[in-house]
Design an enzyme around this catalytic site. Sequence first.
Site, PDB file in Angstrom:
ATOM      1  N   ARG A 168     -11.237  10.163  43.079  1.00  0.00           N
ATOM      2  CA  ARG A 168     -10.550  10.365  42.115  1.00  0.00           C
ATOM      3  C   ARG A 168     -10.917  11.786  41.788  1.00  0.00           C
ATOM      4  O   ARG A 168     -10.782  12.239  40.587  1.00  0.00           O
ATOM      5  CB  ARG A 168     -11.597   9.647  40.017  1.00  0.00           C
ATOM      6  CG  ARG A 168     -11.943   8.355  39.728  1.00  0.00           C
ATOM      7  CD  ARG A 168     -10.370   7.622  40.217  1.00  0.00           C
ATOM      8  NE  ARG A 168     -10.966   5.888  40.676  1.00  0.00           N
ATOM      9  CZ  ARG A 168     -11.168   5.115  41.610  1.00  0.00           C
ATOM     10  NH1 ARG A 168     -10.582   6.154  42.810  1.00  0.00           N
ATOM     11  NH2 ARG A 168     -11.252   4.075  41.714  1.00  0.00           N
ATOM     12  N   SER A 242     -10.156   3.802  32.626  1.00  0.00           N
ATOM     13  CA  SER A 242     -11.203   4.017  32.525  1.00  0.00           C
ATOM     14  C   SER A 242     -11.459   5.666  31.692  1.00  0.00           C
ATOM     15  O   SER A 242     -11.179   6.267  32.593  1.00  0.00           O
ATOM     16  CB  SER A 242     -11.950   3.712  33.866  1.00  0.00           C
ATOM     17  OG  SER A 242     -11.858   2.946  34.578  1.00  0.00           O
ATOM     18  N   GLU A 337     -13.421  10.938  33.755  1.00  0.00           N
ATOM     19  CA  GLU A 337     -12.335  10.230  34.504  1.00  0.00           C
ATOM     20  C   GLU A 337     -11.253  10.895  33.677  1.00  0.00           C
ATOM     21  O   GLU A 337     -10.266  11.368  34.573  1.00  0.00           O
ATOM     22  CB  GLU A 337     -12.172   8.752  34.392  1.00  0.00           C
ATOM     23  CG  GLU A 337     -10.897   8.882  35.640  1.00  0.00           C
ATOM     24  CD  GLU A 337     -11.289   6.957  36.475  1.00  0.00           C
ATOM     25  OE1 GLU A 337     -10.048   6.535  36.395  1.00  0.00           O
ATOM     26  OE2 GLU A 337     -12.175   6.447  36.455  1.00  0.00           O
TER      27      GLU A 337
END
Length: 345
Positions: A168, A242, A337
């Site tokens: 990520r 998320s 995130e």
Amino acid sequence: MNSDFQIREHVDLSPYNTMGLAAKARYFISLKSVDQLKEFIADKIWQENQRWILGGGSNVLFIDDFDGLVVHVDIPGKEVVQESDDLVLLKAGAGENWHELVMFCVDKGWGGIENLSLIPGSVGAAPIQNIGAYGTELVDVFHVLEAVNVETGEIHTFTKNECKFGYRDSIFKQEARGKYVVVSVTLRLQKDPQINTVYKALSEALESKGISTPTIKDVSDTVIEIRRSKLPDPAEIGNTGSFFKNPVISESIFDELKERFPDIPHYSVESGAKIPAAWLIDQCGWKGKRFGDAGVHKMQALVIVNYGEATGSEIWSLAQRIQASVEDKFGISLVPEVNVVGKTA
């Protein structure tokens, strides 16, 4: 200034972020071409204000109003730039909807991104985040991207190595943060796709449907079904998907935790063990909790939701409380995130 676009002031950003937060931008502009972007870089408002580059708004949390310029990159287009008997290089504008691009490729029979079905957001944001799901990451199909230098207006082509992809993560979240605007992404897709069913939940779902030799459409359809069963639709309830990354810890720390928590799930990775953040949050009792209009989704502890009128600061306060409780119980630091934007971040 090009008459095809205009700078707006004091713009409500709620339609432009999937959390549905009603933060305001001091200045706002939507750009639909590289030429518009290059022209606007010379403008006084661009040069004199802090900037936030916005794609689909699915990975951003505005804690408060943004006292600067929000640039909505809405560059469309899809083009096959190279094709052979077994490969296709597909170039897509940064403003294209990611899921719609996946559906386009699945319909064409071009494999590689079917596991990334139903991920919200734009094509331009995909490499910044190195999006991933169900055993696939963008890096697996990435060829090159084009990005405009925010100071010079020059276009630079970034190769896979230059993007420095991580979990990520990419160069655009690190040393190149704020220095470029992604305007196109080129993907390397397979005409004779190699189906990826290594992710347990995916393989089990396919097996339960009696599908032993799945096509890319089977994979895409099944991923969509799984995601819809577990994750709330941002069109119905505000969320960014998320909220936290799955933390990676050393093997020695994992062994210590395993003694205290025998049921702790993990995935072995090169640098140690990856722990599902959702499990950690759930173990701390957060799943389904609600505080005013800010809450944790009842089906997925990794998703923080806006039930209607929550502010960005309320969402962020909840996120920080979750971080503190996981740190206290497990000694693990959860990293967001999402991109948190605001003076108090």
